[in-house]
Design a protein around this motif. Structure first.
Motif, mmCIF file in Angstrom:
data_model
loop_
_atom_site.group_PDB
_atom_site.id
_atom_site.type_symbol
_atom_site.label_atom_id
_atom_site.label_comp_id
_atom_site.label_asym_id
_atom_site.label_seq_id
_atom_site.Cartn_x
_atom_site.Cartn_y
_atom_site.Cartn_z
ATOM 1 N N PHE A 1 2.925 26.954 18.874
ATOM 2 C CA PHE A 1 2.491 25.871 17.870
ATOM 3 C C PHE A 1 1.222 25.384 18.038
ATOM 4 C CE2 PHE A 1 2.716 21.161 17.610
ATOM 5 C CZ PHE A 1 2.853 20.993 16.344
ATOM 6 N N GLU A 2 0.788 25.428 19.449
ATOM 7 C CA GLU A 2 -0.340 24.974 19.565
ATOM 8 C C GLU A 2 -1.717 25.724 19.152
ATOM 9 O OE1 GLU A 2 1.848 25.781 22.059
ATOM 10 O OE2 GLU A 2 2.708 23.789 22.569
ATOM 11 N N ALA A 3 -1.267 26.989 19.189
ATOM 12 C CA ALA A 3 -2.328 28.115 18.391
ATOM 13 C C ALA A 3 -2.358 27.478 16.712
ATOM 14 C CB ALA A 3 -1.970 29.336 18.604
ATOM 15 N N ALA A 4 -1.222 27.215 16.342
ATOM 16 C CA ALA A 4 -0.966 26.745 14.951
ATOM 17 C C ALA A 4 -2.219 25.802 14.564
ATOM 18 C CB ALA A 4 0.265 26.682 14.479
ATOM 19 N N GLN A 5 -1.847 24.817 15.466
ATOM 20 C CA GLN A 5 -2.694 23.578 15.266
ATOM 21 C C GLN A 5 -3.967 23.604 15.411
ATOM 22 O OE1 GLN A 5 -0.539 20.993 14.200
ATOM 23 N NE2 GLN A 5 0.781 22.612 14.271
ATOM 24 N N THR A 6 -4.451 24.275 16.476
ATOM 25 C CA THR A 6 -5.796 24.783 16.774
ATOM 26 C C THR A 6 -6.427 25.332 15.519
ATOM 27 O OG1 THR A 6 -5.631 24.861 19.178
ATOM 28 C CG2 THR A 6 -7.420 26.056 18.239
ATOM 29 N N LEU B 1 -3.018 25.022 8.106
ATOM 30 C CA LEU B 1 -1.897 25.774 8.979
ATOM 31 C C LEU B 1 -1.857 27.205 8.671
ATOM 32 C CD1 LEU B 1 0.792 22.832 9.370
ATOM 33 C CD2 LEU B 1 -0.852 23.748 11.445
ATOM 34 N N PRO B 2 -1.729 28.060 9.894
ATOM 35 C CA PRO B 2 -1.716 29.514 9.349
ATOM 36 C C PRO B 2 -0.207 29.607 8.678
ATOM 37 C CG PRO B 2 -2.352 29.236 11.691
ATOM 38 C CD PRO B 2 -2.037 27.886 11.131
ATOM 39 N N THR B 3 -0.395 30.566 7.634
ATOM 40 C CA THR B 3 1.013 31.091 6.963
ATOM 41 C C THR B 3 1.280 32.427 7.794
ATOM 42 O OG1 THR B 3 0.331 30.267 5.015
ATOM 43 C CG2 THR B 3 1.883 31.945 4.715
ATOM 44 N N GLU B 4 2.488 32.071 8.716
ATOM 45 C CA GLU B 4 3.067 33.312 9.367
ATOM 46 C C GLU B 4 4.216 33.914 8.262
ATOM 47 O OE1 GLU B 4 4.661 31.583 13.071
ATOM 48 O OE2 GLU B 4 3.928 30.058 12.452
ATOM 49 N N VAL C 1 -6.144 29.948 2.884
ATOM 50 C CA VAL C 1 -5.035 30.447 3.429
ATOM 51 C C VAL C 1 -5.371 31.325 4.731
ATOM 52 C CG1 VAL C 1 -3.095 31.828 3.428
ATOM 53 C CG2 VAL C 1 -3.992 30.732 1.206
ATOM 54 N N ILE C 2 -4.597 31.245 5.804
ATOM 55 C CA ILE C 2 -4.835 32.053 6.946
ATOM 56 C C ILE C 2 -3.423 32.873 7.045
ATOM 57 C CG2 ILE C 2 -5.117 32.138 9.450
ATOM 58 C CD1 ILE C 2 -6.571 29.169 9.174
ATOM 59 N N PHE C 3 -3.406 34.134 7.040
ATOM 60 C CA PHE C 3 -2.022 34.907 7.024
ATOM 61 C C PHE C 3 -2.152 35.391 8.540
ATOM 62 C CE2 PHE C 3 -2.746 35.412 2.408
ATOM 63 C CZ PHE C 3 -1.799 34.718 2.023
ATOM 64 N N THR C 4 -0.968 35.446 9.085
ATOM 65 C CA THR C 4 -0.661 36.008 10.299
ATOM 66 C C THR C 4 0.664 36.315 10.476
ATOM 67 O OG1 THR C 4 -0.765 35.635 12.705
ATOM 68 C CG2 THR C 4 0.052 33.870 11.494
ATOM 69 N N ALA C 5 0.742 37.824 11.130
ATOM 70 C CA ALA C 5 2.142 38.322 11.288
ATOM 71 C C ALA C 5 2.166 39.180 12.621
ATOM 72 C CB ALA C 5 2.633 39.381 10.225
ATOM 73 N N GLY C 6 3.225 39.912 13.008
ATOM 74 C CA GLY C 6 3.277 40.740 14.178
ATOM 75 C C GLY C 6 3.846 40.114 15.604
ATOM 76 N N ARG D 1 6.290 30.835 6.689
ATOM 77 C CA ARG D 1 6.393 29.257 7.368
ATOM 78 C C ARG D 1 4.945 28.642 7.405
ATOM 79 N NH1 ARG D 1 8.422 28.315 13.305
ATOM 80 N NH2 ARG D 1 7.076 29.672 14.354
ATOM 81 N N GLN D 2 4.616 27.662 7.472
ATOM 82 C CA GLN D 2 3.442 26.903 8.258
ATOM 83 C C GLN D 2 4.020 25.928 9.145
ATOM 84 O OE1 GLN D 2 1.606 26.084 4.249
ATOM 85 N NE2 GLN D 2 -0.290 26.698 5.410
ATOM 86 N N GLN D 3 3.649 25.943 10.572
ATOM 87 C CA GLN D 3 4.243 25.209 11.554
ATOM 88 C C GLN D 3 3.519 23.644 11.439
ATOM 89 O OE1 GLN D 3 5.236 26.694 15.433
ATOM 90 N NE2 GLN D 3 4.130 28.512 14.803
ATOM 91 N N GLU D 4 4.210 22.984 10.733
ATOM 92 C CA GLU D 4 3.668 21.568 10.574
ATOM 93 C C GLU D 4 4.428 20.614 11.789
ATOM 94 O OE1 GLU D 4 5.428 19.966 6.715
ATOM 95 O OE2 GLU D 4 3.781 21.376 5.738
ATOM 96 N N ARG D 5 5.653 21.571 12.370
ATOM 97 C CA ARG D 5 6.307 21.191 13.587
ATOM 98 C C ARG D 5 6.771 22.285 14.453
ATOM 99 N NH1 ARG D 5 9.474 20.124 9.445
ATOM 100 N NH2 ARG D 5 11.732 20.704 9.546
ATOM 101 N N ALA D 6 7.051 22.265 15.687
ATOM 102 C CA ALA D 6 7.455 23.420 16.303
ATOM 103 C C ALA D 6 8.688 23.876 15.681
ATOM 104 C CB ALA D 6 7.551 23.073 17.743
ATOM 105 N N THR D 7 9.570 23.171 15.028
ATOM 106 C CA THR D 7 10.729 23.663 14.521
ATOM 107 C C THR D 7 10.846 23.861 13.006
ATOM 108 O OG1 THR D 7 11.427 21.308 14.407
ATOM 109 C CG2 THR D 7 12.031 22.482 16.282
#
Length: 455
Positions: free
Chosen positions: A254-259, A267-270, A244-249, A283-289
């Motif tokens: 979307f590009e950073a999530a894919q990288t 995918l990072p867990t926001e 798991v990668i957790f991120t917040a703030g 969420r995890q950004q499987e797509r930008a939406t």
């Protein structure tokens, strides 16, 4: 096994269990308890009922928090441990509890130094009687107090364990964010402590250092600002990938999530939330939406202006709280964020989206990141702070700051009306952010305080 913070020191967890890795050595649960017991005795000897807890180490923070609670103290958690900030809170009646050897507060300082008591017996804490006062930066720049009981904190940690515990397993945790803020404290320190997982007490500023220390399969706790600045490294092998990668703030591009997923595995867990409400959705950004989904027990709605309201189990009133975000709400309660409410401003009588300007600016090959703000003196004026790419700095050297600002205005003009084109510019190596990766609005405004720059 998950153990609530209030029951941890009185639990039957093995004394040999590793708590934290310090200087490449594992500190055991028995050693942790002995340090808490020694610190508790020193706090009681001072005869105080409140302390200011500010540390460089997440392990020292956990030690100090539990010692203070067991000594019957209320805990103040300032936004950072800088001398100017500490001076606002530390008094003889409310001493500094810290691992920082700060001579300026030597008379009002209880040092967290790793000393151990010979006896370390504990009772369960009353979570309703244990309190922390967090402080956020606030919209005015003055720290804003946000009180939390240990019971509220435990309620949230229990939900986080239920949602993410299976994915985390026994993963060690490392982070690029500070424990002085609630996201870093929960995900980098208290959740691993309650779940019995090893955590690293450092705040890693450099990815290469974090990866050098990370055991295979470690959990990473980071910020959008850090995840957008991953250097060109080789991706982790499958056997070493993070569960798991957790991120917040703030919003994660979307590009950073894919990288991040390409580099580290998942995918990072926001996590969406605030100090006041706690974690609301993820969420995890499987797509930008990909929308945010509320965590168990959370409720969401939007008003006629599109502002998102949330109902959290982690606030005193348990009532609806209005956020500063505009959102699109779906029937199942999930939502997409459309920008901050304060990112919509009136310029020349027109409603302007600051987020939209930033989006078009960062689409330029010359701009890595950008912040757009409104300067109010002598009249409302749009200003932009641009973090330039290597190509952007080359162009800056060729034509100068003034002409570069004019060039970027021209690049924006096909997509934005004239009122939305910034009139003042500053070019920087990096946008000013705090330890959580959030933009420092005061610092952004101060860039325009002088007369120099591209105006």
């Amino acid at each position: 096994m998950y153990i609530p913070v209030s029951k941890l020191l009185a639990s039957d967890r093995s004394g040999a269990a590793a708590v934290a890795r310090i200087a490449r050595q594992d500190v055991t649960f028995a050693e942790f308890k002995a340090e808490v017991a020694d610190l508790r005795a020193r706090i009681k000897k001072r005869g105080v009922t409140q302390v200011v807890l500010a540390t460089e180490s997440s392990y020292a923070f956990a030690t100090g928090m539990l010692a203070a609670f067991d000594a019957g103290c209320r805990v103040t958690v300032p936004p950072n441990a800088l001398p100017g900030m500490l001076a606002r809170f530390v008094t003889p009646e409310c001493p500094l509890l810290s691992d920082i050897k700060d001579e300026a507060h030597s008379d009002d300082h209880i040092l967290i130094d790793g000393a151990k008591a010979a006896e370390a017996s504990f009772r369960e804490l009353d979570p309703d009687a244990c309190s922390l006062d967090f402080y956020t930066s606030g919209s005015t720049g003055e720290p804003k107090r946000v009180p939390k009981s240990l019971a509220q904190i435990e309620n949230e940690l229990t939900v986080l364990d239920q949602v993410f515990g299976a994915r985390l397993g026994a993963a060690a945790t490392l982070g690029t964010v500070s424990h002085q803020h609630i996201f870093g404290l929960y995900f980098k320190c208290l959740l691993p402590l309650s779940e019995g997982r090893l955590f690293f007490p450092e705040t890693f500023e450099i990815w290469e250092e974090l990866l050098a220390f990370a055991p295979p399969g470690a959990c990473i706790v980071s910020s959008p600002a850090h995840l957008t600045r991953i250097p060109p490294l080789d991706p982790l092998p499958t056997s070493a990938q993070a569960p798991v990668i957790f991120t917040a703030g703030g919003p994660l591009p979307f590009e950073a999530a894919q990288t991040s997923a390409w580099m580290f595995g998942p995918l990072p867990t926001e996590i969406y939330g605030s100090t006041e409400t706690g974690g609301i959705a993820h969420r995890q950004q499987e797509r930008a939406t990909t929308p945010f989904r509320p965590l168990p027990g959370m409720e969401t709605r939007v008003d006629e202006q599109g502002s998102l309201w949330v109902k959290s189990n982690y606030t005193d009133n348990g009532d609806w709280d209005k956020t500063n975000d505009i959102a699109e709400l779906f029937p199942d309660g999930s939502f997409l964020l459309a920008g901050r409410a304060n990112q919509f401003v009136k310029i020349e009588g027109k409603r302007i989206s600051l987020a939209e300007i930033e989006k078009f600016l960062t689409a330029s090959d010359l701009v890595k990141d950008a912040a757009v703000l409104v300067l109010t003196s002598p009249r409302d004026t749009l200003a932009a702070v641009a973090e330039l790419t290597e190509e952007g700095w080359r162009r800056h050297a060729e034509i100068g700051a003034f002409r570069l600002g004019r060039f970027l205005r021209k690049e924006l003009s096909p997509n934005l009306e004239n009122a939305a084109l910034p009139r003042r510019w500053r070019f920087v190596d990096r946008l000013p952010v705090n330890s959580q990766g959030k933009r420092q609005q005061t610092a952004l405004h101060e860039l325009f305080a002088g007369g120099e720059g591209a105006d």
